[in-house]
Structures are given as C-alpha cells and as structure tokens.
Scaffold this motif. Sequence first.
Motif, PDB file in Angstrom:
ATOM      1  N   LEU A 163      67.361 -59.092  -9.832  1.00 21.27           N
ATOM      2  CA  LEU A 163      67.456 -58.214  -8.680  1.00 21.27           C
ATOM      3  C   LEU A 163      66.114 -58.093  -7.964  1.00 21.27           C
ATOM      4  O   LEU A 163      66.059 -58.017  -6.731  1.00 21.27           O
ATOM      5  N   ILE A 164      65.030 -58.065  -8.730  1.00 20.31           N
ATOM      6  CA  ILE A 164      63.700 -58.058  -8.105  1.00 20.31           C
ATOM      7  C   ILE A 164      63.483 -59.352  -7.328  1.00 20.31           C
ATOM      8  O   ILE A 164      62.947 -59.351  -6.213  1.00 20.31           O
ATOM      9  N   ALA A 173      65.837 -61.157  -5.972  1.00 22.95           N
ATOM     10  CA  ALA A 173      66.671 -61.092  -4.772  1.00 22.95           C
ATOM     11  C   ALA A 173      66.012 -60.244  -3.693  1.00 22.95           C
ATOM     12  O   ALA A 173      66.023 -60.599  -2.505  1.00 22.95           O
ATOM     13  N   ALA A 174      65.430 -59.103  -4.087  1.00 21.11           N
ATOM     14  CA  ALA A 174      64.749 -58.246  -3.114  1.00 21.11           C
ATOM     15  C   ALA A 174      63.550 -58.966  -2.503  1.00 21.11           C
ATOM     16  O   ALA A 174      63.286 -58.848  -1.295  1.00 21.11           O
ATOM     17  N   ALA A 175      62.827 -59.721  -3.330  1.00 21.01           N
ATOM     18  CA  ALA A 175      61.672 -60.466  -2.820  1.00 21.01           C
ATOM     19  C   ALA A 175      62.109 -61.527  -1.806  1.00 21.01           C
ATOM     20  O   ALA A 175      61.466 -61.717  -0.772  1.00 21.01           O
ATOM     21  N   ALA A 231      64.777 -61.363   0.027  1.00 24.43           N
ATOM     22  CA  ALA A 231      65.199 -60.658   1.237  1.00 24.43           C
ATOM     23  C   ALA A 231      63.985 -60.385   2.132  1.00 24.43           C
ATOM     24  O   ALA A 231      64.063 -60.523   3.363  1.00 24.43           O
ATOM     25  N   LEU A 232      62.869 -59.997   1.518  1.00 22.99           N
ATOM     26  CA  LEU A 232      61.639 -59.804   2.289  1.00 22.99           C
ATOM     27  C   LEU A 232      61.169 -61.125   2.900  1.00 22.99           C
ATOM     28  O   LEU A 232      60.692 -61.160   4.036  1.00 22.99           O
ATOM     29  N   ARG A 288      63.335 -61.890   5.866  1.00 18.38           N
ATOM     30  CA  ARG A 288      63.011 -60.996   6.978  1.00 18.38           C
ATOM     31  C   ARG A 288      61.715 -61.414   7.657  1.00 18.38           C
ATOM     32  O   ARG A 288      61.592 -61.324   8.894  1.00 18.38           O
ATOM     33  N   LEU A 317      68.193 -66.216  -2.505  1.00 16.36           N
ATOM     34  CA  LEU A 317      68.584 -64.815  -2.675  1.00 16.36           C
ATOM     35  C   LEU A 317      69.952 -64.734  -3.355  1.00 16.36           C
ATOM     36  O   LEU A 317      70.147 -63.946  -4.293  1.00 16.36           O
ATOM     37  N   ASN A 353      69.834 -65.500  -7.048  1.00 19.35           N
ATOM     38  CA  ASN A 353      69.316 -64.357  -7.813  1.00 19.35           C
ATOM     39  C   ASN A 353      70.391 -63.295  -8.007  1.00 19.35           C
ATOM     40  O   ASN A 353      70.514 -62.720  -9.095  1.00 19.35           O
TER      41      ASN A 353
END
Length: 299
Positions: free
Chosen positions: A145-146, A148-150, A152-153, A156, A167, A170
């Motif tokens: 999940l970390i 995936a969040a990375a 996403a950044l 962006r 993503l 992950n």
Amino acid sequence: MTDITATDLRAAVAAGLVTEAQAASLAALSQSRAGQRAAMPAEDEPFEFFRGFSEIFVSIGLVILLSGVAAMLAWFGGAGLLIAVPAGCAAVAWWWANYFTLRRRMNLPSMVLALAFGAGVFLSAVTLASTAELPYRLSIAGSFLIGAAAMALWYRRFRLPFAMFILGLNVLGAVYAITASVDTLGGFVEGSRGAGFAALFDLRSSPAFALATLGFGIAAFVVGMWFDTRDPHRLGRHAATAFWCHLLAAPALVNTVALTLYNTGGTAGILLLLAATIGLPYFLLSTTGPLVQAWFARA
C-alpha cells in the motif's frame, strides 16, 4: 460530457471567461486532434514504448548508473543498509525523472526510473516493517500500500501512464497479501506440477483469493474505462494510461471466470468457458462502457 462547439467558444468569449486568443488556440487544438484521428486507421492509436534507439541506450545507462548509486550507498550504508539503499535509489530516480520525463519527454527511460522508484520504496517499506516486528501479513500488505501511494504521487507529478500499471500491481499485491492463506499459497506453488494453479483462481476452491482477483479486475477495468472517456480521440496520455489499466484487468478477469467455469468439468464446463470467452468482452464493451461513461459524465 458533450463536445465544446464553436458556438460555445464564442459564448465563452462574450461572457469574458476566455480571451479571443485563448478561444482560437482551443479551436486550433481541437481541429488538430481531430485531423490526427482522421488520418489514422479506424482501429489504430499511437502507442509506443520508446521513440528511437537513443532511448534504449539512455535506459541502459540509467540502469548502470542506478546500480552504481546502489553500490555506493551500500558502501556507506551502515546499519540501515537495506532501508537506506532502496530509499536512496528511489530518491535519485525521482530526481532524474524531473529531467528525463518532464523535460526530455523520454518514454522508456521514464519507465525505467518509475520501476526503480517503485521498487526502492517497496523494498525500504518491507524492510522497515520487518525490523519493527509487525505481523507478516500486515507488513507485506502495508508495504504494498505504501508502494501504491508512492506511485500515485509519481503519476501526479510526472503524468507517466506506465506508473498506473505499477500502482495497480502494488494494489493487487496488497489484496493478495490480505486474502491469501497458507493453502492458497500452497496451491500456487503446486500449480507448476498439476491442478493447483487452476484451483487458485476457482471461486469454489479459493473463494477469498478468487473474489479478490475478480474485484480487482473489475475495479481496474472501470478505472481504465474512465481514462478512455477522458480521451475519445485516443491521442494523449489518458488513452495510454487506460491501456495499462486494461492490461491489469484482463488477466484478473479472465483467470477467475475462465478457470472457475473450466473446473466445472465435462462438456458443460467447456461450453460455459467458450460462451464466457466470446460473450464477456462484448458485454463489457457494449454495456459496462457506456454505463461508466454516463456515470463519470454526471460526476
């Protein structure tokens, strides 16, 4: 969402929302995109992994440089070696992407840097979780999940379509880490020797694991359709992002549906499998696609 017409642009100029120069630029861009679409075959769309051999050579160089960075950090890493080295490589990848992705617009090197960033964040997270002595399942799922969040950044910041694929991987890893059991993993290992792999995605044999795969496939397909609706001419990054989402969705959907029906056995199982193979793509494209487009148009 309806297309903006020339009348709409004139009304926007009259209302003071845009200037005449901006309206002219928008009209020119729209005509250019429509012309590019008309000049292409009906079923074709621009998609490429690299734009020449220079990108291949640059990508090889980036792999060598990142390996050198990892070796240097390992030399000075100290006690936190397995955390500092991947995190340092991820930071360097982010730094270099500002040049190769944002300035040079190089596709293959950008994909290499995105992979390095995603792998670095995940390895640092999973190592940190293991040192914290968290439960194994929680540490693996949390690390995914970390990651995936990375990513996403990363998406962006750099708007790289391939980042959506990493993503999604992950997210899928986190889902599997939550739903997989010892028996499920045993079936996966045995899959290379027999029917274990077929049972892995069977809704009756491994309901939690198979349902998670099916749910992920549906979610990835919906996200891909959303990106498709953002680029009807299929000329920009949204169409490329949709490709990577559909690449994630296809095996997740097909594995679960096909293997569940195939494991029914006999002639009935084969006939059901053939019907699903032929009918499922048509159903998704003719029914789900317009529904998703209408939903997001109202949002």
